[in-house]
Design an enzyme around this catalytic site. Structure first.
Site, PDB file in Angstrom:
ATOM      1  N   CYS A  83      45.818   9.534  49.426  1.00  0.00           N
ATOM      2  CA  CYS A  83      47.133   9.029  49.045  1.00  0.00           C
ATOM      3  C   CYS A  83      48.115   9.190  50.207  1.00  0.00           C
ATOM      4  O   CYS A  83      48.254  10.288  50.755  1.00  0.00           O
ATOM      5  CB  CYS A  83      47.658   9.784  47.819  1.00  0.00           C
ATOM      6  SG  CYS A  83      49.335   9.295  47.333  1.00  0.00           S
ATOM      7  N   CYS A  88      46.810  27.237  30.743  1.00  0.00           N
ATOM      8  CA  CYS A  88      46.887  26.388  31.936  1.00  0.00           C
ATOM      9  C   CYS A  88      47.359  27.197  33.137  1.00  0.00           C
ATOM     10  O   CYS A  88      47.636  26.628  34.198  1.00  0.00           O
ATOM     11  CB  CYS A  88      47.821  25.201  31.689  1.00  0.00           C
ATOM     12  SG  CYS A  88      49.497  25.665  31.251  1.00  0.00           S
TER      13      CYS A  88
END
Length: 412
Positions: free
Chosen positions: A22, A353
């Site tokens: 990217c 998480c």
């Protein structure tokens, strides 16, 4: 045993860096590991979980994705004016409020990216300006797109600072370009806040919600309700959680931080009864609707603090067999963990998480009479430094708890 697992990841970790695919890799800051091969990313995450949680037991090999791209089914973009006076949309650069222009993203749903691009074009044609936090001028703050992975249903939420908006004409133009959109909402956020969504919203088109199927259950998703952003890995995550819970059809299950009821409703088909607890009223409303939508009658949902609720259960001598807890990144606070030790369920399935705060919370639970029996990492967010981890804890008997309380564990 911890050293053996660490050595298994060492070869992959020693690989060379690769060019990030990217071009916004260094500007955006959203994909911190994109300069690593995916194999090396998984090895890095495995090593991190071992470092943080390995003292409690053997860490199972991380479960990665077969195709780790375009997995995000929730995409949001902010708007700004660049130096040339052009409207741009994208993400805030890490630790700043500078918008990095994004046309496409390797982790985001491709249809969502296309819709955001169309909104940006329509803003220009309708002469709608982005909101400027510094001056307080402008109208459009964000756009949020949610897409059902299995259903294909699409929600678009336009976030503005004022309800004065050319709704009919704008929505008509948007639907002409993207007829697959299921519903469109206008959300009003006129506060100086970092929160994307405001309190007030109205439906401009469609039912105002979308649906998606996960682990055999259909879930209603509203603009404000939490729903996991990677549906492929969520199936893996929740499947592992159910496996570790060892439900036989007789248990009383508590789903703390239950959100729209995903974990609790999936568990309800294997448990005696399920109690879901959540402080977000919109999420609880969705959870109740989801139970009805799936014909589930052994699940009840309550809008209250989960810790207070469990302490009341303990005071009323109501037993609990299994607790599912899936707290935010900050982990659980001392009051909640105290309520777990007061209620003392037989098994705790802790989904996190953030392995750092999970390690902190596990120490408290271990000292309180639990032992970690399994640790399973799952790669929910490829190309980022985040990792999801499931831990199974079992309550020790009275004598064993007194003998082993306060210990950390190197192996099972």
């Amino acid at each position: 045993m911890k050293e053996n697992v660490l050595s298994e990841t060492k070869a992959a970790l020693q690989g060379e860096e690769q060019p990030a695919p990217c071009p916004l890799y260094r500007k955006c800051g959203g994909c911190q590991l994109q300069n690593m091969s995916y194999e090396r990313q998984l090895a890095w995450k495995q090593s991190r979980v071992i470092e943080l949680l390995g003292r409690f037991g053997r860490v199972q090999p991380i479960v990665g994705m077969e195709r780790p791209y375009h997995y995000r089914n929730k995409v949001q973009a902010a708007f700004a004016i660049d130096r040339r006076g052009k409207i741009v949309s994208g993400v805030y650069q890490s630790s700043t409020h500078r918008v990095v222009p994004v046309e496409t993203c390797l982790t985001e749903d491709e249809t969502a990216d296309e819709i955001i691009g169309t909104v940006r074009v329509l803003m220009k044609s309708f002469k709608l300006s982005p909101f400027d936090e510094r001056t307080g001028r402008g109208l459009v703050r964000h756009v949020l797109v949610k897409r059902g992975f299995s259903s294909g249903q699409i929600m678009v939420v336009l976030v503005t600072v004022s309800p004065i908006f050319p709704a009919k004409r704008f929505v008509r133009a948007l639907l002409e370009r993207h007829p697959a959109i299921t519903t469109v909402l206008l959300n009003i956020n006129d506060r100086r806040t970092s929160m994307v969504l405001g309190e007030s919203e109205r439906v401009l088109y469609g039912p105002g919600t979308i649906e998606d199927t996960l682990c055999g259950c259909v879930f209603r998703i509203s603009a404000k309700s939490f729903y996991q952003i990677n549906p492929v890995q969520t199936e893996v995550l929740y499947g592992k959680a159910m496996e570790l819970a060892g439900l036989t059809g007789e248990e009383t299950v508590i789903d703390a931080y239950c959100g729209v009821g995903t974990i609790g409703l999936i568990a309800s088909r294997r448990a005696g009864r399920v109690i879901g607890v959540e402080v977000n009223r919109d999420a609880v409303r969705d959870a109740v609707a989801n139970a009805k939508r799936n014909g589930i009658q052994n699940a009840r949902f309550y809008c209250t603090d989960a810790g207070d609720f469990m302490k009341r259960m303990a005071a009323e001598k109501q037993p609990a067999d299994v607790l599912f807890m899936d707290p935010p990144r900050a982990g659980s606070d001392g009051a909640f963990l105290s309520s777990v030790l007061t209620l003392c369920p037989k098994r705790v399935v802790y989904i996190s998480c953030n392995p750092e705060t999970q390690a902190r919370d596990l120490r408290t639970l271990v000292r309180g009479g639990y032992r970690v029996r399994a640790i399973q990492p799952v790669d929910m967010f490829p190309h980022t430094n985040h990792v999801e981890t499931i831990c199974l804890l079992e309550r020790l008997s009275g004598r064993a708890a007194r003998k082993d309380g306060g210990r950390d564990y190197e192996a099972f």
